[in-house]
Design an enzyme around this catalytic site. Structure first.
Site, PDB file in Angstrom:
ATOM      1  CG  HIS A 147      -4.131   0.670   4.429  1.00 29.68           C
ATOM      2  ND1 HIS A 147      -3.488  -0.089   3.426  1.00 29.68           N
ATOM      3  CD2 HIS A 147      -5.371   1.393   3.553  1.00 29.68           C
ATOM      4  CE1 HIS A 147      -4.432  -0.077   2.276  1.00 29.68           C
ATOM      5  NE2 HIS A 147      -5.314   0.757   2.468  1.00 29.68           N
TER       6      HIS A 147
ATOM      7  CB  CYS B 207      -0.877   0.093   1.395  1.00 25.69           C
ATOM      8  SG  CYS B 207      -0.046   0.034   2.795  1.00 25.69           S
TER       9      CYS B 207
END
Length: 507
Positions: free
Chosen positions: A442, A73
Site C-alpha cells: 500500500h 493507491c
C-alpha cells in the site's frame, strides 16, 4: 380483514370517480401542493447537507482525500505528492493557457495537462470544493487516449506512473511542431547570462524558442564524461535527459546509518574503463617518433563519471528498493535511508571547465555561483562521505543533528560554514512511502499542507499523512523517520541569488 380493506378502497375510488369534476380537481390540487413542498424540502436538504450518503465536510487545515477505485493507491499517493509542488502546478497553468482560446470545451478535457491541473488544484485547495473525497478516475480515462491502459484493479508502481505522466506531457507538448534552437546552452544551464553566451560564441544569439521554455519543471540533464588517467585528456561530454533520479541503495556498513548522500555519491561514483584508445596519448607518442614511422593506437584506462548537468526546479528522487536473492526471486529492501528537510546539490552539479586565462575574471564576476566540491567538472567527494569514524565530517544530506532536523522555516546556513551559500538548495515537499513487500502493499504520502489563501507564496510547516481518503496531521519528525520510496524536493533560492535576479531584471 384483507378482502374487507380492499372493498373499502375500491368504494373510495368509485365515489371519487362519481364525484364532479370540481371535486376531483380539488383533491388533485391538494396532492400537487403537498408534492411540491416535499420536492422543495428535498432540494433544500441537498443544498445544505449534500446527497444522502456518508459525505463529510473537509476539516480545516486538511486537504481532500482520493477515492480508492480498487487498487489505485499508487495513483492517489503520486497525485498528492505532485499537488505539493507549486512550480509544477504553475507550469501546468501556463502550459494549458493555450487551450483556453478554444471555444469547444468538450475537447479541452481530452488533454492530460488540463485534467491533471484540475486534480492538482483541487488537492492543493486552489479550487473551491467542500468534498472530503475526490474521484481521480478521469485521469485513467484520459491516459487511455494516450494509449496507456492502466487498470484500477491491478497493483501498479507509483514511480512508473510518474514516468507515464511526464512522458505523456512531453508527447502532448510535441504534438505541435516547433523549431529546436540550434544553441542548446539555455537548456543545459539556464543560469548562464546572455552576456556570458555572447562572449563565448563571439556574437549575439537569436532568441530561444518556446520549445525549451515549455519543459516541465522535473526535466533535467545528466552529463557523462571520460578522462584519461595517463594524459588527463577529457573526452567530449555526453548529455542525457531525466525526469527523476533513480538511486540504488549501496550495501550498508555495520554501525553506520545509510543517508541520502551515500545514495547520491554511489550514483555519481566514478568507474574505471580499461583498454580504451586515447587519441591524445597516440598523438603525443607520434610527435616523439621519427617521421614516417607507424604508430599503434595507445590504449589506456579512462575514468568515467556521471554528473548533473542541469538540475530541475522540481527534483524527484526514487530510492530503488528492489533487490534479487541468490535464487532469483525479487526482494524488497526495508532499511531506512536518512534524508533531510533541506537538500544541497551543489557537489553533484557538473561545471563547465574554464580556461585558466579567463578563470579569474569569471570568478570575480560570478563569485556567488561557484560550486564547492567540483574541480574542472570532476566531482570531489566531501570528506564526510568516506571518512573513517572519529574525524569531523562536513555537512551531509541526511546526517544533520536532531536540532536541525526539528527546525522549520528558513535554512540555517550559518550552522554550516562550508555550505554557507549553496546555489542548488532544495526544500522537501512530499514523501511517498510503500508498505508491504514486492507482491502486495500500500502507498501512502506525507506532504506539506497548502499555504493559506492570505499568503499563497508562503510554505507551510504543517505536514499531512494521507492514505487514499484518510487525511490527518503529521509531524516533521514522523516524516523524516519514514522509509521513503519517492522524495519530492523543490528548489529555493538564497538571498544572494534573489538579489542577483532582481539586478538582472532591472538591467
Amino acid at each position: 380483514m384483507l378482502p374487507g380493506g380492499t372493498a373499502e378502497a375500491d368504494g373510495a375510488v368509485r365515489r371519487l370517480l362519481r364525484a364532479g369534476a370540481a371535486a376531483r380537481y380539488k383533491v388533485m390540487k391538494n396532492w400537487g401542493v403537498i408534492g411540491g413542498v416535499a420536492a422543495a424540502l428535498a432540494a433544500g436538504m441537498y443544498v445544505l447537507w449534500g446527497p444522502i450518503t456518508e459525505r463529510k465536510r473537509r476539516r480545516k487545515g486538511l486537504v481532500p482525500g482520493l477515492l480508492n477505485l480498487g487498487n489505485t493507491c499508487f495513483m492517489n499517493s503520486l497525485l498528492q505528492g505532485l499537488s505539493s509542488c507549486p512550480s509544477f502546478i504553475k507550469w501546468l497553468e501556463e502550459f494549458t493557457a493555450q487551450y483556453k482560446t478554444d471555444q469547444n470545451q468538450s475537447t479541452e478535457h481530452q488533454y492530460l495537462s488540463v485534467t491533471l491541473l484540475h486534480l492538482l488544484r483541487a488537492l492543493s485547495c486552489q479550487e473551491v470544493t467542500e468534498d472530503d473525497v475526490l474521484d481521480a478516475s478521469c485521469l485513467l480515462e484520459v491516459l487511455r487516449t494516450y494509449r496507456w491502459q492502466i487498470s484500477s484493479f491491478e497493483e501498479q508502481d507509483a514511480h512508473e506512473l510518474f514516468h507515464v505522466l511526464t512522458s505523456s506531457l512531453e508527447d502532448e507538448r510535441d504534438r505541435q511542431p516547433r523549431v529546436t534552437h540550434l544553441f542548446d546552452v539555455h537548456s543545459l544551464e539556464p543560469e548562464i547570462t546572455q552576456k556570458q553566451i555572447s562572449c563565448r560564441t563571439r556574437g549575439s544569439l537569436p532568441p530561444v524558442s518556446n520549445h525549451w521554455k515549455s519543459q516541465h519543471p522535473f526535466h533535467g540533464r545528466l552529463t557523462s564524461n571520460m578522462v584519461c588517467k595517463h594524459c588527463e585528456h577529457q573526452s567530449p561530454v555526453r548529455y542525457d535527459t531525466f525526469d527523476s533520479l533513480s538511486l540504488s541503495i549501496p550495501a550498508a556498513v555495520w554501525g553506520r546509518p545509510m543517508t541520502l548522500d551515500h545514495c547520491l555519491h554511489h550514483f555519481i561514483s566514478s568507474e574505471s574503463v580499461k583498454d580504451v584508445v586515447c587519441d591524445n596519448c597516440t598523438k603525443i607518442q607520434a610527435e616523439g617518433t621519427l617521421n614516417g614511422q607507424s604508430m599503434e593506437n595507445q590504449r589506456t584506462t579512462f575514468v568515467k563519471q556521471l554528473k548533473l548537468g542541469k538540475l530541475p526546479q522540481c527534483l524527484c528522487i526514487h530510492l530503488q528498493r528492489l533487490s534479487w536473492s541468490n535464487q532469483g526471486t525479487p526482494l524488497k529492501r526495508h532499511e531506512h535511508v536518512q534524508f533531510n528537510e533541506f537538500l544541497i546539490m551543489d557537489i553533484y552539479k557538473y561545471r563547465i571547465p574554464v580556461h585558466k586565462s579567463s578563470q579569474n575574471e569569471l570568478n570575480q564576476r560570478h563569485s556567488e555561483e561557484t560550486t564547492p566540491g567540483t574541480k574542472d567538472g570532476i566531482a570531489v567527494k566531501p570528506s564526510g562521505a568516506e571518512q573513517p569514524s572519529g574525524t569531523k565530517p562536513v555537512f551531509m544530506n541526511g546526517a544533520c543533528p536532531s536540532s536541525f532536523l526539528m527546525s522549520s522555516g528558513t535554512f540555517p546556513l550559518a550552522a554550516f560554514p562550508e555550505c554557507s551559500s549553496p546555489v542548488y538548495l532544495y526544500r522537501l515537499m512530499a514523501v511517498v512511502v510503500h508498505h508491504g513487500d514486492m507482491h502486495s502493499g500500500h502507498f501512502v504520502t506525507y506532504r506539506r499542507s497548502p499555504p493559506s489563501p492570505k499568503n499563497p507564496l508562503s510554505v507551510s510547516s504543517q505536514w499531512l499523512w494521507i492514505s487514499d481518503d484518510t487525511v490527518r496531521k503529521a509531524s516533521l519528525q514522523e516524516v523524516l523517520s519514514s522509509s521513503a520510496y519517492l522524495l519530492f524536493y523543490e528548489r529555493i533560492h538564497s538571498r544572494v541569488q534573489h538579489q542577483s535576479l532582481e539586478l538582472r531584471v532591472k538591467e
